[in-house]
Design an enzyme around this catalytic site. Sequence first.
Site, PDB file in Angstrom:
ATOM      1  N   SER A  41      47.182  38.595  41.323  1.00  0.00           N
ATOM      2  CA  SER A  41      47.829  36.998  40.762  1.00  0.00           C
ATOM      3  C   SER A  41      47.137  36.816  39.377  1.00  0.00           C
ATOM      4  CB  SER A  41      47.292  36.253  41.930  1.00  0.00           C
ATOM      5  OG  SER A  41      48.077  36.051  43.146  1.00  0.00           O
ATOM      6  N   LYS A  44      49.822  36.264  36.903  1.00  0.00           N
ATOM      7  CA  LYS A  44      50.242  34.803  36.642  1.00  0.00           C
ATOM      8  C   LYS A  44      49.913  34.189  35.355  1.00  0.00           C
ATOM      9  CE  LYS A  44      51.350  33.713  41.538  1.00  0.00           C
ATOM     10  NZ  LYS A  44      50.491  34.836  42.232  1.00  0.00           N
ATOM     11  N   SER A 106      48.387  29.520  43.431  1.00  0.00           N
ATOM     12  CA  SER A 106      48.818  30.720  43.334  1.00  0.00           C
ATOM     13  C   SER A 106      50.134  31.064  43.732  1.00  0.00           C
ATOM     14  CB  SER A 106      47.993  31.815  43.566  1.00  0.00           C
ATOM     15  OG  SER A 106      47.991  33.059  43.011  1.00  0.00           O
TER      16      SER A 106
END
Length: 367
Positions: A41, A44, A106
Amino acid sequence: MSNAFAQLEFDTKAKFAVLMDYQSGTVLYQKNADERMEPASMAKLMTIAIAFEQLKRGQLRMDDEVFISEKAWREGGAASGGSTMFAELDSKVAVEDIIRSIIIQSGNDASIAIAEAIGGTELSFVRMMNEKAQDLGLENSEFANSTGLPDPTMYVSARDLGNLARYIIKNYPEYYPIFAEPDFEWNNIKQGNRNTLLDDGIGVDGLKTGHTESAGYGIVASTTENGRRLIAVLHGMSSKKERSEEARKLVTWGSRNFERFEAFDDGELVGEIPVYGGEKPKVGLTGDGRIDLYVPKGSKRCLSAKIVYNGPLIPPIDQGQEVASLQVWCDDNLIQSSPLYAAETVEQGGLVRRATDALKELAFGWL
């Protein structure tokens, strides 16, 4: 570079790590910093960087509404089993809420939704991510989606993530405080910020965690402990607990173990390196702002420094282009590496200059 970088008194269980000074980009510690790794993640951060850029340009507004498509709902929603904001299918969500979900929760559904809103499709948005990576000089990064969900073609490096974090903090200070918000609620479901270091009292105010079964646990963290901002990236750890412990150790060590000495003022020439076949035989080098030396306490007497570059340096060379580094050593330990940039533009030289340099190379080798 050696994994013993700045390792006079420090090591980490993380498989990949880098610690850099925010102001100058100076690296104080690294371990496998340029090796490819699955971003999870933490990818991101590039999604957020592009969203922030759109907001700053006025191409996107915080009160604009983003549509939650079937793709966003199916691949990133509750049914996917991953991190999500629990947005409802075919609903509309304000950009401000989408951004908070991506940063704090997230949310994979939020990431896909903003990618589709900006790029039309997630695939088009991915092209934007990779163009931005090239613009920022992230040489060991390739993005395949907006979420960081596993994809065999996607990779980053710890150094690239650190430089991406540095870019976000420097260019979007009006939005950066969102990274330190403790929680976010959507659809009557409150989720806490996954960065547990925010509550540790060590000055951490961002940025992003990540985890997949194949990659392990990772974090991009930034701290202002002791009045100096540092950026730490660690990845490949075995648990949330280990991630928190190792990240806390690295940022605390970096904040408290170094003494600062002023070395070069903003714009001051650090040195020169030769240019092969250029209109000028050499190009001057400067730092990204002021260059300070960060020396482990008790190590002043063992210091030496040198300029390192990959030669021959061939024009055209643009002013501000990263072309070398200033390396500081303590005995056999590399304790600091500061990027150096061309102080001026150097175009290709004429036939006589190119011929002269070619003869020098034949006779003496390129120095």
